[in-house]
Design a protein around this motif. Structure first.
Motif, mmCIF file in Angstrom:
data_model
loop_
_atom_site.group_PDB
_atom_site.id
_atom_site.type_symbol
_atom_site.label_atom_id
_atom_site.label_comp_id
_atom_site.label_asym_id
_atom_site.label_seq_id
_atom_site.Cartn_x
_atom_site.Cartn_y
_atom_site.Cartn_z
ATOM 1 N N GLU A 1 0.854 -1.194 0.000
ATOM 2 C CA GLU A 1 0.000 0.000 0.000
ATOM 3 C C GLU A 1 0.890 1.244 0.000
ATOM 4 N N PRO A 2 0.842 2.057 -1.050
ATOM 5 C CA PRO A 2 1.681 3.251 -1.097
ATOM 6 C C PRO A 2 1.335 4.232 0.025
ATOM 7 N N GLU A 3 2.349 4.927 0.489
ATOM 8 C CA GLU A 3 2.169 5.968 1.491
ATOM 9 C C GLU A 3 2.353 7.300 0.790
ATOM 10 N N VAL A 4 1.356 8.173 0.886
ATOM 11 C CA VAL A 4 1.435 9.510 0.302
ATOM 12 C C VAL A 4 1.439 10.493 1.457
ATOM 13 N N MET A 5 2.473 11.325 1.492
ATOM 14 C CA MET A 5 2.663 12.237 2.626
ATOM 15 C C MET A 5 3.360 13.499 2.152
ATOM 16 N N GLY A 6 3.610 14.411 3.052
ATOM 17 C CA GLY A 6 4.359 15.615 2.714
ATOM 18 C C GLY A 6 5.753 15.270 2.241
ATOM 19 N N MET A 7 6.289 16.114 1.375
ATOM 20 C CA MET A 7 7.610 15.871 0.782
ATOM 21 C C MET A 7 8.708 15.764 1.832
#
Length: 186
Positions: free
Chosen positions: A173-179
């Motif tokens: 499951e990809p994690e999408v977060m702040g850069m």
């Protein structure tokens, strides 16, 4: 999200990061593998341009902006935490100095973490994608991001993460977060 077959991707760099990225993306997206020294021509019609080499990244971003300013640029290389956010400040100042109008955008996301298991046979153990998220006490960066990031950068980061996930042979499951958070995981 566009149909994966309609998304045009260009991966710049043929090292481990570049080839691993191509292997995942090619599973459900049209990826043309082409050796070229004409990077401007290669990115003209791309939706996503994936930069896999940290050295010369700003020159590569300049080339993409010149050839295809609507492309989403993915920094798929290991950079110091906060570096891509600082690029928003740099490019915002550059755009102002060049007299570019408010429609000029830098659509930059990061995908620094792509850990593989099983010899990287399309089985990533972790996929992390970062987008320019607003952070407290970083007013200059937040202002630059608001001015030039565009309205859909988080959505584009999620779309890119979904493209990577679609190519994986396992159920990561990809994690999408702040850069900044994404880059600090490297």
């Amino acid at each position: 999200m566009q149909n994966n077959k309609d998304i045009k991707l260009v991966v710049v760099g043929a090292g481990c990061a570049g080839l691993g990225t191509v292997a995942l993306l090619a599973q459900h997206s049209e990826v043309t593998v082409k050796a070229t020294i004409d990077s401007l021509d290669a990115v003209k019609t791309a939706d996503y341009v994936v930069l896999t080499e940290a050295e010369g990244i700003e020159a590569a971003i300049d080339a993409v902006l010149e050839s295809n300013p609507k492309a989403v640029i993915v920094a798929r290389c290991n950079l110091p935490a906060g570096y891509t956010r600082s690029l928003y400040v740099k490019y915002y100042k550059k755009f102002l100095a060049e007299g570019k109008d408010s429609r000029t955008k830098l659509r930059l996301i990061s995908a620094p973490v792509f850990e593989c298991i099983d010899g990287c046979k399309r089985k990533p153990s972790r996929i992390v994608v970062g987008y320019p998220k607003m952070l407290e006490a970083l007013d200059e960066e937040n202002e630059a991001i608001r001015a030039i990031a565009g309205n859909h950068v988080e959505e584009e980061a999620r779309e890119f993460a979904a493209l990577l996930k679609a190519g994986a042979k396992n159920d990561v499951e990809p994690e999408v977060m702040g850069m900044k958070a994404a880059e600090s995981l490297v």
